[in-house]
Design an enzyme around this catalytic site. Structure first.
Site: not given
Length: 308
Positions: A108-110
């Site tokens: 999952l991106d930041i």
């Protein structure tokens, strides 16, 4: 033939990457059954393995207890073991393993939140992530704008992105007021920022994104932001069945560990925030959370820090 390659075994036991272990073997720092090891040597249960003279407890991968953790990723954490910018990572809060390591299933991106799975079984992680397995991921997405019937048809029929065709398996309305609308989407890939890019291809901007399911595992209702739960035998076996892996003896929780998980389910631990993890962040303003139709159950709105 013996069970597995030496460098793979050493990497699996958490001593470093496979490439690093190859260098350690080349440097003559590893012995197997009192003889010097070479690249490509294979080992099995009962072999005596030493690195720099220290004996390494070896357990065959086929006999090792399979473990899986469900983690509720908060916004602001990076999906990597180390970050060159010094940002907090998702691995920092996981329980420590001895002669083993956690492998992350998907990313999952930041700015995204929600369900992340971790396992100590590298083959299981590989199969769960590989496109050929077609494992479904589900997300609750808040979009600035409206997904019209034409847009929904386009997104489920397929859209050409810069890295190839992509599509949602399903898209359903999730409610919302004003210009912000919630949608529930499913897809069977895990390409970089794929959910966001699909919506952006239709001129829509994703303002929040929460992963609610990976394969057969849903984000547990009792799980709070920044916390993890270890899965028991039944849930782990549903995942292995999904990717055609045989069950392993001893899989699941036992004794005190099982009792601890039951206590957490009955009395969930409080959410942990990324912005509270250092003094430099403690005085910063906390982002406001808004109630949404995508929220599950009666979870406090403080637990809905769900951006991607």
């Amino acid at each position: 033939m013996k069970d597995e390659k030496l460098q793979k075994a050493l990497a699996r036991m958490g001593l470093g990457s496979r490439r690093q272990m190859e260098e350690v073997i080349k440097a003559g720092r590893v012995t197997v059954n009192n003889g010097p090891a070479t690249i490509g040597d294979r080992v099995e249960q009962g072999d005596e393995i030493r690195v720099d003279g220290r004996q390494i407890k070896y357990t065959s991968e086929n006999e090792k207890r399979r473990r899986v953790i469900a983690y509720y990723k908060p916004e602001g954490e990076v999906c990597s073991a180390k970050d060159p910018e010094g940002r907090p990572t998702v691995f920092e809060r996981l329980p420590k393993l001895t002669h083993d390591r956690w492998v992350m299933v998907g990313r999952l991106d930041i700015n995204s939140t929600g369900l992340l799975l971790f396992t100590n079984d590298g083959e299981m992680a590989h199969r769960l992530m590989h496109p050929s397995s077609e494992v479904t991921r589900e997300y609750a997405v808040r979009v600035l704008g409206e997904v019209t019937p034409d847009i929904a048809r386009a997104l489920t029929a397929g859209v050409m992105l810069e890295d190839g065709m992509a599509q949602f398996e399903d898209i359903k309305e999730g409610g919302g007021e004003g210009v912000n609308k919630w949608y529930h989407v499913k897809l069977k890939e895990g390409r970089n920022r794929e959910v966001r890019r699909l919506f952006e291809s239709q001129g829509l901007k994703v303002s929040r994104l929460l992963r609610t399911r990976y394969g057969t595992i849903a984000l547990p209702k009792e799980l709070r932001t920044g916390r993890f739960l270890e899965l028991d035998k039944k849930d782990i076996n549903t995942l292995t069945d999904l990717v055609s892996l045989r069950p392993r003896y001893g899989t699941g929780l036992h004794g005190a560990a099982k009792e601890k998980q039951e206590r957490i389910k009955n009395k969930p631990l409080k959410a942990r925030r990324t912005d509270n993890r250092s003094d430099s962040r403690s005085n910063s303003a906390k982002p406001k959370s808004s109630a949404s139709p995508a929220s599950r159950g009666t979870r406090n709105t403080r637990d809905r820090n769900d951006k991607r």
